[in-house]
Write an enzyme that holds these catalytic residues in place. Structure first.
Site, short mmCIF file in Angstrom:
data_model
loop_
_atom_site.label_atom_id
_atom_site.label_comp_id
_atom_site.label_asym_id
_atom_site.label_seq_id
_atom_site.Cartn_x
_atom_site.Cartn_y
_atom_site.Cartn_z
N ASN A 190 11.93 -53.19 -16.05
CA ASN A 190 11.86 -51.97 -15.46
C ASN A 190 11.66 -51.97 -14.11
OD1 ASN A 190 12.05 -49.97 -17.63
ND2 ASN A 190 10.34 -50.85 -18.55
N CYS A 212 17.95 -53.53 -22.16
CA CYS A 212 17.67 -52.30 -21.42
C CYS A 212 16.91 -52.51 -20.14
CB CYS A 212 16.30 -51.77 -22.48
SG CYS A 212 15.68 -50.21 -21.69
N ASP A 260 8.31 -49.41 -29.87
CA ASP A 260 8.58 -49.73 -28.17
C ASP A 260 7.26 -50.24 -27.58
OD1 ASP A 260 9.61 -48.82 -25.35
OD2 ASP A 260 11.51 -48.53 -27.01
N ASP A 261 7.38 -49.95 -26.28
CA ASP A 261 6.21 -50.40 -25.29
C ASP A 261 4.78 -50.10 -25.74
OD1 ASP A 261 4.85 -51.13 -23.15
OD2 ASP A 261 5.90 -49.91 -21.79
N TRP A 282 18.19 -44.20 -11.58
CA TRP A 282 17.63 -43.82 -13.03
C TRP A 282 18.15 -42.41 -13.70
CZ3 TRP A 282 14.05 -40.19 -14.61
CH2 TRP A 282 13.55 -40.44 -15.96
N LYS A 304 14.17 -55.04 -28.64
CA LYS A 304 14.80 -54.30 -27.38
C LYS A 304 14.23 -55.15 -25.98
CE LYS A 304 14.32 -49.66 -25.63
NZ LYS A 304 13.75 -48.27 -25.51
N TRP A 305 14.87 -55.62 -25.21
CA TRP A 305 14.66 -56.40 -24.11
C TRP A 305 14.69 -55.75 -22.78
CZ3 TRP A 305 15.16 -62.23 -23.80
CH2 TRP A 305 14.61 -62.86 -22.45
N ASP A 306 13.56 -55.10 -22.27
CA ASP A 306 13.70 -54.39 -21.12
C ASP A 306 13.28 -55.23 -19.70
OD1 ASP A 306 13.51 -51.69 -19.93
OD2 ASP A 306 12.31 -50.80 -21.21
N ARG A 356 6.33 -49.22 -10.82
CA ARG A 356 5.56 -49.02 -12.14
C ARG A 356 4.63 -50.13 -12.17
NH1 ARG A 356 7.67 -49.05 -18.49
NH2 ARG A 356 7.32 -46.73 -18.78
N ASP A 369 17.72 -43.76 -20.15
CA ASP A 369 16.47 -42.99 -20.68
C ASP A 369 16.84 -41.31 -20.63
OD1 ASP A 369 15.15 -45.14 -20.88
OD2 ASP A 369 13.98 -44.80 -18.90
#
Ligand code: GLA
Length: 729
Positions: free
Chosen positions: A478, A524, A364-365, A197, A474-476, A441, A546
């Site tokens: 995590n 992402c 965003d989120d 990361w 935006k397809w994340d 997370r 990031d």
């Protein structure tokens, strides 16, 4: 015709741009590799086979055949297999119905196709001309089709394998790689891209040795740990000179790429889906498709390899609808607000950049469910009206009224324990019954191997996209998968999980992208942890990292450009002190580095003064001036920040009429060393005006002498020079 078959020597010659790939069907009906390199004549190359082996080898049980080389172990190979005297890395390993693990895949027939069949359910390149080699094991009735696609306008070759069970019983695939090929010696360095990361795609270069060098991911994601890429660079190969073979796998789950130094002094390269934690039950009559691998050969060092990948991906992989179109210049609210925002704050951020040329606001989120921090809400794709008082519609209308498009963040593959989805369907999350989940997370991964789970995702994401005027997603993704297990499969199929996850992901992408053809998608994954050609097929650009600090970005973007075109890298200008590194860098530097990709801004603009606005407006104007080069140009990496105090990217138009050089000096100082920046890729005979330095010089002069940069004093400074053709002499 780019593919020819010589019936006398039974040799296939595949000619792409500047390359020839040749193999033949030998006296044992084995597909034996002969050559891959610069374009050559269609001569009989069997003289290169050598006599390695002597008498102490496992000989093939064909006493009738009288040749010097008598063991599979010593044939250059297009497909290695196990149990019949070949002790190199096999490309395929099976368990046959009788329990034996033997394979002997030999030539049966071939076809030459004028196009390229798509892979069912997986991303692949388009175009080209294709050879399909049909191989069969006459005893087990396993068949394998090897696909080779060559292109007249690029030197890359696309390869893959399809395994077919033509027996009446089950065949277990324990390994089913996409390709194998033999390189003529071992004098290579193995180059790979490793990281974690905020430090994605750093470059590793180690000497090839006897035994196996392996690059892999076991994460059910291509991962930041190692990218699905490997290069074999001849020892003397540099950035712009020498022979390099690059291998890039179009795949987004656990993979492996291997280079094996074999006793005959050659190198066997193979790989594909990782066979770690993999078994596939192939029923009678079924086929198993493997992911496509793109192989690039370059005589112009690592730079030439990269340019081949960039052209191939831009021409044949990335969505043709978007790949060369103006990219949205975004303002993203993540680093400005994280989870703490409401409609008013978002409006202020958007309003502040009105008229600057920033044309897309990306929320965003945090806009959905009870998403006030990272422990709740994932899976509930319904707007959080405590934050967005007028719902999505009001903020979208507002953004549109400023003349900007609206983009939205999703993390479709995930669920939080604290979500309505999890409360209702805990079984949708990946997990093993009666075992605790690993947390990462505070979220779990949804079981994309199950159709009903995918249907839920497709329905809920498409609903938001279709009910609102959303032009960018935006397809994340995590976290990585743990407890690989699906409630939708019987125990003996659980080791199919990692590949089935990839198939599920691709199905999801297909159904969401297809239903929303006008929406621009960005990939992402906790920054750039799933930056691979499979994702790039669906999403035309990917969030690179990031880590938005300009200094760190010179490394990350340099490494990423080994394989991926600049236009694939999403790069934002963010605030200082940088949120990841706490480093201070000048605004102009942050912009110059972020402009070497699909650019955007990610900072709290709501406090912008008129002066700040003017700075951004000028930067966006400058970006638009170089955007055409970013989308279509050839990249020359002129200075390597891992090796010196400088970073340099030169991007040259295909017709070599214009170019731009962005260079960066990490540390300033006094009494600085004399530094001439390298210039590359121009036409030696053309004459160029260099704006910024206001000089007119011949291409040959510029490329052999370089330019003397005028860095301002201080650390972390950039210069940007334009080269425009003014004639010839
Ligand atoms: C990841 C992404 C970021 C941001 C956050 C939101 O870390 O890389 O850009 O979208 O998720 O949670």
């Amino acid at each position: 015709m780019a593919i020819k078959f010589d019936e006398v020597s039974r040799t296939f010659y595949l000619d792409g741009k500047d390359i020839t790939y040749a193999f033949f069907i030998n006296e044992y009906d084995y597909a034996e590799h002969l050559y891959y390199g610069k374009t050559i004549g269609h001569d009989d190359l069997r003289y290169t086979r050598g006599t390695f082996g002597g008498s102490a080898v496992v000989k093939l049980s064909r006493p009738d055949v009288k040749t010097a080389v008598k063991s599979y172990n010593h044939f250059g190979s297009e497909l290695t297999f196990h149990g019949t005297g070949d002790y190199r890395e096999p490309m395929v390993e099976v368990v046959n119905p009788a329990g034996d693990r033997l394979t002997q895949l030999l030539y049966d027939s071939h076809e030459i196709l004028s196009g390229k069949p798509a892979i069912k359910g997986m991303p692949s390149m388009r175009g080209g001309e294709t050879l399909v080699l049909h191989l069969k094991d006459k005893v087990s009735c396993l068949a394998c089709d090897l696909y080779y696609t060559v292109y007249e306008d690029t030197g890359v070759i696309a390869r893959r394998a399809v395994y077919k069970n033509e027996s009446k019983d089950v065949i277990m695939l324990n390994r089913a790689y996409s390709f194998a090929m033999t390189l003529p010696h071992m004098e290579y360095d193995v180059v790979s891209l490793y990281g974690c990361w905020a430090k994605e795609r750093k470059i590793d270069r180690i000497p090839m040795h006897h035994g196996v060098v392996s690059i892999d991911s076991k994460r059910t994601s291509s991962s930041a740990t190692l990218n699905p890429f490997m290069a074999l660079a001849e020892k003397n190969a540099t950035e712009e000179q020498g022979n390099v073979y690059g291998i890039s796998l179009i795949y987004s789950s656990s993979f492996v790429l291997k280079a094996e130094g074999t006793p005959d002094g050659r190198t066997l390269v193979t790989g594909g889906i990782n066979d770690f934690d993999f078994k596939w039950k192939l029923e009678s009559g079924e086929e198993f498709e493997t992911p496509e691998v793109i192989i690039a050969y370059s005589t112009e060092g690592m730079g030439g390899m990269s340019r081949s990948f960039h052209d191939a991906f831009r021409n044949y992989l990335i969505n043709p609808r978007f790949v060369r179109k103006h990219r949205p210049v975004v303002i993203n609210n993540w680093e400005a607000t994280y989870f703490s925002f409401d409609s008013e704050m978002l409006k202020n951020i958007a309003k502040a950049v009105e008229g600057t040329g920033i044309d897309t606001f990306v929320l965003d989120d945090g806009w959905f469910g009870k998403r006030n921090n990272d422990s709740a809400g994932l899976g509930d794709w319904v707007v959080n009206t405590d934050k967005l008082h007028g719902g999505l519609k009001e903020i979208i209308d507002y953004v549109n009224s400023l003349g900007m498009k609206f983009g939205l963040w999703f993390e479709p593959e995930m669920v939080n324990e604290d979500s309505d989805l999890y409360r209702e369907r805990p079984d949708y999350a990946i997990g093993v019954p009666n075992r605790p989940h690993c947390y990462s997370r505070n979220q779990f991964v949804l079981d994309l191997t199950r159709k009903e789970v995918r249907d839920y995702i497709v329905e809920s994401v498409n609903k938001v996209l279709q009910e609102n005027h959303i032009e960018y997603v935006k397809w994340d993704f995590n976290r990585n998968v743990t407890e690989s297990y699906s409630l939708g499969r019987e125990p003996e199929r659980q080791a199919e999980f990692a590949h089935r996850y990839a198939l599920g992901l691709y199905d999801l992408c297909e159904r969401i992208v297809e239903a929303n053809p006008d929406v621009f998608f960005e990939g992402c994954s906790a920054g750039g942890a799933r930056f691979d050609p499979g994702i790039l097929y669906y999403f035309s650009q990917i969030w690179t990292s990031d880590d938005t600090d300009a200094e760190e970005r010179t490394h990350i973007q340099y490494g990423t450009s080994m394989v991926y075109p600049l236009s694939a890298m999403s790069c934002h200008v963010s605030v200082v002190p940088n949120h990841q590194t706490c480093r201070m860098t000048p605004m102009a530097t942050r912009a110059d580095i972020a402009h070497l990709g699909a650019t955007g801004y990610e900072l709290d603009t709501s406090h912008f003064s008129d002066e700040d606005r003017a700075v951004v407006r000028k930067q966006v104007e400058e970006y638009h001036e170089i955007e055409d080069l970013i989308l279509n140009g050839d990249l020359y990496r002129t200075e390597n920040p891992m090796e010196s105090n400088y970073f340099g990217f030169m991007v040259v138009s295909k017709d070599k009429k214009e170019a731009v050089l962005t260079a960066y000096r990490r540390m300033g100082g006094v009494n600085n060393e004399m530094k001439l920046l390298k210039v590359a890729g121009l036409d030696a005979e053309k004459v160029y005006h260099v704006s910024g330095l206001d000089m007119t010089l011949k291409g040959s002069t510029l490329m052999n002498v370089g330019v003397a940069p005028m860095f301002a004093g201080g650390d972390f400074m950039t210069v940007k020079y334009w080269f425009k053709e003014v004639g010839a002499r």
